[in-house]
Motif scaffolding. Sequence first.
Motif, mmCIF file in Angstrom:
data_model
loop_
_atom_site.group_PDB
_atom_site.id
_atom_site.type_symbol
_atom_site.label_atom_id
_atom_site.label_comp_id
_atom_site.label_asym_id
_atom_site.label_seq_id
_atom_site.Cartn_x
_atom_site.Cartn_y
_atom_site.Cartn_z
ATOM 1 N N ARG A 140 -43.737 1.941 46.084
ATOM 2 C CA ARG A 140 -44.740 3.017 46.152
ATOM 3 C C ARG A 140 -45.640 2.992 44.931
ATOM 4 N NH1 ARG A 140 -40.841 7.842 48.127
ATOM 5 N NH2 ARG A 140 -40.509 7.080 50.230
ATOM 6 N N VAL A 141 -45.055 2.771 43.758
ATOM 7 C CA VAL A 141 -45.866 2.712 42.529
ATOM 8 C C VAL A 141 -46.822 1.520 42.607
ATOM 9 C CG1 VAL A 141 -45.779 2.302 40.032
ATOM 10 C CG2 VAL A 141 -44.201 3.936 41.084
ATOM 11 N N GLU A 142 -46.322 0.379 43.028
ATOM 12 C CA GLU A 142 -47.187 -0.807 43.156
ATOM 13 C C GLU A 142 -48.317 -0.548 44.142
ATOM 14 O OE1 GLU A 142 -44.744 -4.144 44.179
ATOM 15 O OE2 GLU A 142 -43.833 -4.244 42.180
ATOM 16 N N THR A 143 -48.018 0.073 45.266
ATOM 17 C CA THR A 143 -49.036 0.385 46.271
ATOM 18 C C THR A 143 -50.073 1.344 45.695
ATOM 19 O OG1 THR A 143 -47.377 0.141 48.019
ATOM 20 C CG2 THR A 143 -49.394 1.308 48.599
ATOM 21 N N THR A 144 -49.610 2.366 44.975
ATOM 22 C CA THR A 144 -50.531 3.336 44.374
ATOM 23 C C THR A 144 -51.423 2.657 43.344
ATOM 24 O OG1 THR A 144 -48.877 5.074 44.677
ATOM 25 C CG2 THR A 144 -50.661 5.531 43.134
ATOM 26 N N VAL A 145 -50.864 1.820 42.493
ATOM 27 C CA VAL A 145 -51.651 1.114 41.469
ATOM 28 C C VAL A 145 -52.668 0.208 42.129
ATOM 29 C CG1 VAL A 145 -51.508 -0.629 39.645
ATOM 30 C CG2 VAL A 145 -49.880 1.264 39.665
ATOM 31 N N THR A 146 -52.274 -0.506 43.147
ATOM 32 C CA THR A 146 -53.199 -1.386 43.862
ATOM 33 C C THR A 146 -54.321 -0.567 44.498
ATOM 34 O OG1 THR A 146 -51.394 -2.917 44.330
ATOM 35 C CG2 THR A 146 -53.382 -3.168 45.635
ATOM 36 N N SER A 147 -53.986 0.543 45.113
ATOM 37 C CA SER A 147 -54.994 1.414 45.738
ATOM 38 C C SER A 147 -55.983 1.931 44.703
ATOM 39 C CB SER A 147 -54.343 2.599 46.434
ATOM 40 O OG SER A 147 -53.501 2.161 47.464
ATOM 41 N N LEU A 148 -55.486 2.332 43.561
ATOM 42 C CA LEU A 148 -56.370 2.835 42.488
ATOM 43 C C LEU A 148 -57.293 1.734 41.974
ATOM 44 C CD1 LEU A 148 -53.916 5.109 40.469
ATOM 45 C CD2 LEU A 148 -55.913 5.848 41.763
ATOM 46 N N LYS A 149 -56.776 0.547 41.833
ATOM 47 C CA LYS A 149 -57.613 -0.575 41.381
ATOM 48 C C LYS A 149 -58.739 -0.823 42.376
ATOM 49 C CE LYS A 149 -54.258 -3.257 38.702
ATOM 50 N NZ LYS A 149 -53.473 -4.484 38.656
ATOM 51 N N VAL A 150 -58.364 -0.856 43.661
ATOM 52 C CA VAL A 150 -59.367 -1.076 44.701
ATOM 53 C C VAL A 150 -60.395 0.044 44.674
ATOM 54 C CG1 VAL A 150 -59.733 -1.150 47.212
ATOM 55 C CG2 VAL A 150 -57.858 -2.445 46.171
ATOM 56 N N PHE A 151 -59.961 1.284 44.536
ATOM 57 C CA PHE A 151 -60.860 2.433 44.530
ATOM 58 C C PHE A 151 -61.857 2.330 43.372
ATOM 59 C CE2 PHE A 151 -61.753 6.663 42.769
ATOM 60 C CZ PHE A 151 -62.414 7.249 43.832
ATOM 61 N N PHE A 152 -61.368 2.059 42.187
ATOM 62 C CA PHE A 152 -62.267 2.003 41.028
ATOM 63 C C PHE A 152 -63.184 0.788 41.073
ATOM 64 C CE2 PHE A 152 -59.127 4.965 39.106
ATOM 65 C CZ PHE A 152 -60.012 5.991 38.769
ATOM 66 N N ARG A 153 -62.739 -0.329 41.615
ATOM 67 C CA ARG A 153 -63.624 -1.497 41.754
ATOM 68 C C ARG A 153 -64.756 -1.186 42.730
ATOM 69 N NH1 ARG A 153 -59.063 -5.992 42.306
ATOM 70 N NH2 ARG A 153 -58.515 -6.148 40.122
ATOM 71 N N ARG A 154 -64.404 -0.543 43.841
ATOM 72 C CA ARG A 154 -65.409 -0.184 44.837
ATOM 73 C C ARG A 154 -66.432 0.781 44.225
ATOM 74 N NH1 ARG A 154 -62.726 2.285 49.599
ATOM 75 N NH2 ARG A 154 -61.777 0.256 49.707
ATOM 76 N N ARG A 155 -65.930 1.754 43.488
ATOM 77 C CA ARG A 155 -66.813 2.748 42.879
ATOM 78 C C ARG A 155 -67.752 2.086 41.881
ATOM 79 N NH1 ARG A 155 -64.749 8.241 40.051
ATOM 80 N NH2 ARG A 155 -66.787 9.166 39.877
ATOM 81 N N ARG A 156 -67.243 1.194 41.059
ATOM 82 C CA ARG A 156 -68.085 0.482 40.101
ATOM 83 C C ARG A 156 -69.140 -0.364 40.834
ATOM 84 N NH1 ARG A 156 -64.687 -2.971 36.522
ATOM 85 N NH2 ARG A 156 -63.102 -1.407 36.596
ATOM 86 N N TYR A 157 -68.701 -0.967 41.887
ATOM 87 C CA TYR A 157 -69.629 -1.784 42.675
ATOM 88 C C TYR A 157 -70.759 -0.937 43.253
ATOM 89 C CZ TYR A 157 -71.374 -4.671 46.457
ATOM 90 O OH TYR A 157 -72.189 -5.375 47.291
#
Length: 163
Positions: A140-157
Amino acid sequence: MEAQAQGLLETEPLQGRDEDTVARADLSSMLSEEEREELKAELVQLEDEITTLRQVLSAKERHLVEIKQKLGMNLMNELKQNFSRSWHDVQTTTAYKKTHETLSHAGQKATAAFSNVGTAISKKFGDMRNSPTFKSFEERVETTVTSLKVFFRRRRYEEGKEE
């Protein structure tokens, strides 16, 4: 009669109040003029001898200090030597040796106990990490961290695209 004679001649030393009585007694009236002059002369001689002895002692003490200075001995060095000697004397006592041995043994036991506790804790953490609950939590922690990374990359993009 013998008991009465013994009472007259006391063998006990003078007590405090007896000494005071003797000190207050005026014995000078019992001395002849010749005895008085002899005692005065003896008193002067004793005072002179005491003064001479004090001067000799003072000269000897100065000489002692000079010799110590020439030898490089000072108060600090003497204190160090006295402390070292005293510490050595303490270390050679039976009480010190027994205490040192006991504390050393206790320290070894404490070290072994802490080592055992550390080993037990490590084993528990290892067991816990291999448990299904922990694996589920880790995923669950790995999934949450991955989701957050994807979210912030998308937002920066998206922010970079708007400019």
